[in-house]
Design an enzyme around this catalytic site. Structure first.
Site, PDB file in Angstrom:
ATOM      1  N   GLU A  73     -10.172   2.258   3.768  1.00 22.72           N
ATOM      2  CA  GLU A  73      -9.813   3.430   2.911  1.00 22.72           C
ATOM      3  C   GLU A  73     -10.846   3.931   2.298  1.00 22.72           C
ATOM      4  O   GLU A  73     -11.063   5.206   2.218  1.00 22.72           O
ATOM      5  CB  GLU A  73      -8.777   2.982   2.021  1.00 22.72           C
ATOM      6  CG  GLU A  73      -8.272   3.600   0.781  1.00 22.72           C
ATOM      7  CD  GLU A  73      -7.184   3.233  -0.305  1.00 22.72           C
ATOM      8  OE1 GLU A  73      -7.650   3.455  -1.428  1.00 22.72           O
ATOM      9  OE2 GLU A  73      -6.368   2.577   0.283  1.00 22.72           O
ATOM     10  N   HIS A 127      -7.714  -3.363   4.772  1.00 25.98           N
ATOM     11  CA  HIS A 127      -7.286  -1.863   4.591  1.00 25.98           C
ATOM     12  C   HIS A 127      -7.775  -1.351   3.571  1.00 25.98           C
ATOM     13  O   HIS A 127      -8.249   0.087   3.787  1.00 25.98           O
ATOM     14  CB  HIS A 127      -5.800  -2.127   4.282  1.00 25.98           C
ATOM     15  CG  HIS A 127      -4.907  -0.915   3.886  1.00 25.98           C
ATOM     16  ND1 HIS A 127      -5.144  -0.391   2.409  1.00 25.98           N
ATOM     17  CD2 HIS A 127      -4.085  -0.149   4.129  1.00 25.98           C
ATOM     18  CE1 HIS A 127      -4.491   0.895   2.348  1.00 25.98           C
ATOM     19  NE2 HIS A 127      -3.905   1.013   3.469  1.00 25.98           N
ATOM     20  N   ASN A 128      -7.983  -1.515   2.397  1.00 27.05           N
ATOM     21  CA  ASN A 128      -8.742  -0.886   1.378  1.00 27.05           C
ATOM     22  C   ASN A 128     -10.106  -0.618   1.617  1.00 27.05           C
ATOM     23  O   ASN A 128     -10.774   0.403   1.295  1.00 27.05           O
ATOM     24  CB  ASN A 128      -8.431  -1.799  -0.037  1.00 27.05           C
ATOM     25  CG  ASN A 128      -7.023  -1.622  -0.475  1.00 27.05           C
ATOM     26  OD1 ASN A 128      -6.082  -1.595   0.085  1.00 27.05           O
ATOM     27  ND2 ASN A 128      -7.100  -1.889  -1.837  1.00 27.05           N
ATOM     28  N   SER A 162       0.791  -1.073  -0.088  1.00 27.09           N
ATOM     29  CA  SER A 162       0.020   0.019   0.016  1.00 27.09           C
ATOM     30  C   SER A 162       0.795   1.277   0.223  1.00 27.09           C
ATOM     31  O   SER A 162       1.931   1.453   0.558  1.00 27.09           O
ATOM     32  CB  SER A 162      -0.834  -0.202   1.184  1.00 27.09           C
ATOM     33  OG  SER A 162      -1.873   1.158   1.218  1.00 27.09           O
TER      34      SER A 162
END
Length: 483
Positions: A193, A189-190, A132
């Site tokens: 986000e 994580h995405n 990332s």
């Protein structure tokens, strides 16, 4: 002739090129390969220009693989899915027992587990590594999330510790865990986000549409926010965006960007996994729904006409707001909603870790997200400390520090959501985060009625609050006998 290099990288789109240059810059000679050979030459040329870095280009897979010292390590950065399988097939033809393949793409975690098994049968090691930080992160220090074979990780540990972003608590990389855990963590994580970006967009909408802030004022506000508790990469780039003038016409570029958000799938996977594991993730889900709705641009243009003609309008012109108060309220609402988004993501990771026996360390994940990655933010340090205090913390919201902050901010949060609803401005992320908070903090919810309905029409039984056991009532007979 190049000496045997320490590592190889196949797949030289911008992310691949930048990661290769980063590895070379940290002192590790690297071999590079790409099916379209012009990319190989381009990368080698960049390496020369960026400081005569030890990057060696190869136009065919065999000489590429043979140029790497044994046990060989090859990173692939190609599109997820079939291209990964094709690259593995090409490369593994020349690899030998004990060599290692690392997939650095956004891959579905089960694909990584399937490939790890297949490679194991050939005597090869395999890692799925989330990367990332975008193009800039790849070049200057990303956050890395490697999962799979621990032996494979040990083969690259010296490299990743130097290549990853460096923060006060060390490099932003750790061995995540077995199987597809690295890919799964990157996927969540995405998802976080997605939630973060949606909440920021809603803050912008309320400040612009209700508060009538200009782009100059918005730039100032976000710059100011980036000096405090909201300090983060996404707030920083948002401030930058508001300052960019259009180079093709009058005004600011942000106002000319079409309001349709694209996506590549990791957010969708996150929401699907949350549903599979029965983990509530409404902030992340609402951000996905907002992207779907944004895609219906032509329909929304028509709908706007229909409802305007029918007398439904945003009630913005009547509003007189105290700008300073609104800015402060929105800041607090954004922060509180953000905590909910991270809480949901962490709970999803924990649920998957329990299901798969991965034994993931949530505090350590928060630590490696402190630098390099898209969701890097100052408050990740505090998330790490919350899990350090209590590794079995049921939910981030009830950590003593975070619960205090939620209590302090909830009034401002409610004011913003009420103002938005009253003004006809949709804030699905902030609203669903508030609903999540309000549901989680209530000892009793109206779920008793839903369970009674299920028992009424489907004899699904119910439990009671006053005695143990499972019960079924003939609701229909009792209701009709009263008539």
């Amino acid at each position: 002739m190049a000496p045997p290099t320490r590592i190889g990288l196949a797949g030289l789109a911008v992310m691949g090129q930048n990661l290769a240059l980063n590895i070379a810059e940290k002192g590790f000679p690297i071999s590079v390969y790409n099916r379209t050979t012009s990319k190989v030459d381009e990368t080698v040329e960049r390496a020369k220009q960026e400081g005569n870095l030890p990057v060696y280009g190869f136009h065919d897979p065999e000489s590429f693989v043979n140029s790497i010292q044994k046990p060989r390590v090859v990173i692939m950065l190609v599109k997820a899915g079939a291209p990964v399988d094709a690259s593995i097939k090409t490369l593994s033809a020349y690899l030998e027992k004990g060599d290692c393949i690392i997939d650095g793409g956004n891959e579905w975690y089960e694909n990584t587990e399937r490939r790890e098994k297949a490679m194991e049968e050939k005597g090869l090691l395999y890692l799925g590594m989330g990367v990332s930080g975008g193009e800039e992160g790849a070049r200057n220090g990303p956050s890395l999330m490697p999962g799979g074979s621990f032996d494979a990780y040990k083969n690259i540990e010296d490299i990743v510790l130097k290549v990853a972003a460096q923060v006060d608590s060390g490099p932003c990389v750790t061995y995540i865990g077995k199987g597809g855990s690295g890919n799964f963590v990157k996927m969540v994580h995405n998802g976080i986000e997605y939630g973060d970006m949606q909440l920021i967009a809603e803050a912008y909408d309320v400040l612009k549409s209700v508060g009538k802030l200009s782009n100059e004022e918005l730039k100032e506000v976000f710059t100011e926010w980036n000096r405090g508790e909201l300090l983060s990469f996404l707030i920083e780039i948002t401030a930058d965006i508001f300052g960019i003038k259009d180079d093709k016409a009058e005004g600011y570029l942000v106002d000319k960007v079409l309001d349709k958000t694209g996506m590549k799938g990791t957010g969708k996977w996150t929401v699907q996994q949350a549903a599979e594991l029965s983990v509530a993730a409404p902030t992340i889900a609402s951000s996905l729904d907002s992207r779907f709705l944004s895609g219906l641009k032509e329909e929304r243009v028509e709908a706007a006409k229909v409802f305007k003609a029918g007398g439904v309008e945003d009630t913005l012109s009547d509003q007189v707001v105290d700008k300073k108060k609104l800015i402060d309220d929105v800041r607090q609402a954004l922060y509180a909603a953000k905590i909910c988004s991270y809480a949901q993501g962490m709970n999803l990771i924990r649920a998957k870790s329990v299901e798969k026996g991965w034994d993931l360390k949530l505090g350590e994940l928060a630590r490696i997200w402190k630098g390099g990655c898209i969701i890097r933010a100052i408050f990740l340090d505090r998330i790490k400390k919350a899990y350090d205090r209590n590794p079995n913390l049921a939910n981030l919201l009830i950590d003593p520090e975070f619960s205090k902050e939620m209590i302090e901010r909830q009034s401002a949060w409610r004011r913003v959501v009420c103002l938005a609803i009253g003004s006809g401005i949709s804030t699905p992320g902030m609203s669903s985060s508030l609903a999540y908070f309000d549901s989680y903090r209530r000892e009793r919810l109206p779920a008793n009625l839903v369970q009674a309905q299920r028992d009424y029409f489907g004899a699904h039984t119910y439990e009671r609050v006053d005695m143990p056991g499972s019960f079924h009532t003939e609701w229909f007979k009792l209701a009709k006998s009263k008539i």
